[in-house]
Design an enzyme around this catalytic site. Sequence first.
Site, mmCIF file in Angstrom:
data_model
loop_
_atom_site.group_PDB
_atom_site.id
_atom_site.type_symbol
_atom_site.label_atom_id
_atom_site.label_comp_id
_atom_site.label_asym_id
_atom_site.label_seq_id
_atom_site.Cartn_x
_atom_site.Cartn_y
_atom_site.Cartn_z
ATOM 1 N N GLY A 1 9.273 3.243 -0.482
ATOM 2 C CA GLY A 1 8.808 3.312 -1.860
ATOM 3 C C GLY A 1 8.450 4.730 -2.254
ATOM 4 O O GLY A 1 8.840 5.213 -3.327
ATOM 5 N N HIS A 2 7.717 5.427 -1.385
ATOM 6 C CA HIS A 2 7.410 6.833 -1.648
ATOM 7 C C HIS A 2 8.692 7.669 -1.665
ATOM 8 O O HIS A 2 8.824 8.589 -2.482
ATOM 9 C CB HIS A 2 6.474 7.374 -0.569
ATOM 10 C CG HIS A 2 5.149 6.694 -0.499
ATOM 11 N ND1 HIS A 2 4.832 5.814 0.508
ATOM 12 C CD2 HIS A 2 4.067 6.747 -1.304
ATOM 13 C CE1 HIS A 2 3.595 5.376 0.331
ATOM 14 N NE2 HIS A 2 3.116 5.914 -0.770
ATOM 15 N N HIS B 1 6.515 5.482 3.028
ATOM 16 C CA HIS B 1 7.570 4.497 3.284
ATOM 17 C C HIS B 1 8.671 4.670 2.244
ATOM 18 O O HIS B 1 8.663 5.640 1.455
ATOM 19 C CB HIS B 1 7.009 3.074 3.294
ATOM 20 C CG HIS B 1 6.181 2.734 2.090
ATOM 21 N ND1 HIS B 1 6.701 2.641 0.814
ATOM 22 C CD2 HIS B 1 4.848 2.465 1.967
ATOM 23 C CE1 HIS B 1 5.747 2.320 -0.034
ATOM 24 N NE2 HIS B 1 4.609 2.217 0.627
ATOM 25 N N LYS C 1 7.117 -3.046 -0.756
ATOM 26 C CA LYS C 1 6.753 -2.036 0.226
ATOM 27 C C LYS C 1 5.311 -1.584 -0.007
ATOM 28 O O LYS C 1 4.895 -1.306 -1.129
ATOM 29 C CB LYS C 1 7.669 -0.823 0.103
ATOM 30 C CG LYS C 1 9.127 -1.091 0.439
ATOM 31 C CD LYS C 1 9.378 -0.970 1.922
ATOM 32 C CE LYS C 1 10.858 -1.044 2.247
ATOM 33 N NZ LYS C 1 11.121 -0.900 3.673
ATOM 34 N N SER C 2 4.541 -1.501 1.069
ATOM 35 C CA SER C 2 3.149 -1.069 0.988
ATOM 36 C C SER C 2 2.720 -0.541 2.345
ATOM 37 O O SER C 2 3.104 -1.091 3.388
ATOM 38 C CB SER C 2 2.241 -2.231 0.579
ATOM 39 O OG SER C 2 0.874 -1.867 0.686
ATOM 40 N N SER C 3 1.898 0.503 2.333
ATOM 41 C CA SER C 3 1.348 1.005 3.595
ATOM 42 C C SER C 3 0.509 -0.058 4.272
ATOM 43 O O SER C 3 0.417 -0.115 5.503
ATOM 44 C CB SER C 3 0.496 2.253 3.331
ATOM 45 O OG SER C 3 1.284 3.282 2.761
ATOM 46 N N ARG C 4 -0.111 -0.940 3.496
ATOM 47 C CA ARG C 4 -0.975 -1.983 4.060
ATOM 48 C C ARG C 4 -0.177 -3.107 4.734
ATOM 49 O O ARG C 4 -0.767 -3.944 5.419
ATOM 50 C CB ARG C 4 -1.897 -2.546 2.979
ATOM 51 C CG ARG C 4 -2.995 -1.584 2.550
ATOM 52 C CD ARG C 4 -3.989 -2.232 1.602
ATOM 53 N NE ARG C 4 -5.161 -1.392 1.406
ATOM 54 C CZ ARG C 4 -5.307 -0.513 0.429
ATOM 55 N NH1 ARG C 4 -4.328 -0.376 -0.459
ATOM 56 N NH2 ARG C 4 -6.398 0.213 0.310
ATOM 57 N N LYS D 1 4.571 -0.591 -8.565
ATOM 58 C CA LYS D 1 3.793 -1.585 -7.811
ATOM 59 C C LYS D 1 2.322 -1.490 -8.173
ATOM 60 O O LYS D 1 1.626 -2.498 -8.274
ATOM 61 C CB LYS D 1 3.984 -1.411 -6.306
ATOM 62 C CG LYS D 1 3.238 -2.468 -5.484
ATOM 63 C CD LYS D 1 3.577 -2.382 -4.019
ATOM 64 C CE LYS D 1 2.891 -1.193 -3.376
ATOM 65 N NZ LYS D 1 1.410 -1.401 -3.273
ATOM 66 N N GLN E 1 -11.729 6.644 -3.908
ATOM 67 C CA GLN E 1 -11.182 5.424 -4.505
ATOM 68 C C GLN E 1 -11.351 4.205 -3.613
ATOM 69 O O GLN E 1 -10.846 3.128 -3.929
ATOM 70 C CB GLN E 1 -9.717 5.617 -4.890
ATOM 71 C CG GLN E 1 -8.746 5.816 -3.753
ATOM 72 C CD GLN E 1 -7.387 6.281 -4.244
ATOM 73 O OE1 GLN E 1 -7.228 7.426 -4.705
ATOM 74 N NE2 GLN E 1 -6.395 5.407 -4.184
#
Length: 280
Positions: free
Chosen positions: A36-37, A34, A183-186, A148, A61
């Site tokens: 953020g990346h 996203h 922003k987060s993939s989740r 983050k 992980q």
Amino acid sequence: MKVAATVLETRDMIRKWKQEGLTIGLVPTMGFLHEGHASLIQKCREENDKVIVSVFLNPTQFGENEDLAAYPRDFERDMMLCEKMGADLIFHPEPEEMYQDSCTFVNITALSDNLCGKTRPTHFKGVCTVVSKLFNIVTPDNAYFGQKDAQQLAIIKKMVKDLNFDIRIVGCPIVREEDGLAKSSRNTYLNEEERSAALCLSKAVREGQRIISMGADSEKVLGPMREIIEKEPLAKIDYINVVDALTMHPVERIENPVLVAMAVYIGRTRLIDNFIYGEE
């Protein structure tokens, strides 16, 4: 842009680039990229001759009953973003390429005892192991991580120092949606109602920043932040803490630089957010 699925192919390309005297930057990711990346890749592009993005959903992980199977994946979309941001190589291995009857792992103590490490006790062992492997495979001059995941960033910096990796670790600011959600993939797990509820995290961050700037001890900062989260019916606090920004140890008086961090469940989705106060 090239895509490599094996360690050997990746090392061969990097060896050629290094023989040409080119600098190498690495952006480690778990995919489903996203904005953020994208900001990490952009920073890496600005500072290095060659940009490598690893796209690897690292199984070590994730603990039992965590969301490895459900974690979002879209490699075609990831490739498009990487190419748009100017990446030179994507390292995209399968788990069997990274872990072959492995019995060697990298663990870290103290810094992983609190925050996410307390509720996810095996998480940072997996993070340190896979990042060490990526560092050994890619041998980057610089590596880029998002603020983050602030505890992860502190742990990676400490690991690099302790294990004498000749790598500069660069932390990059949190990227947020227009309404403030980090922003987060989740975030893709959230339905419309949960997405609205998740804004309680960024609201709590802003309130914490306001209070701490006026001078306050930890509890005076945390109390109003908890109130904001607890008023949201769909939210359940995992933790909200003030810790030393370097050691990750809880503090009562805010004297040195501190990290104010939280993990909150919105429905079944665990989200994190944070801010740093004071100069690191």
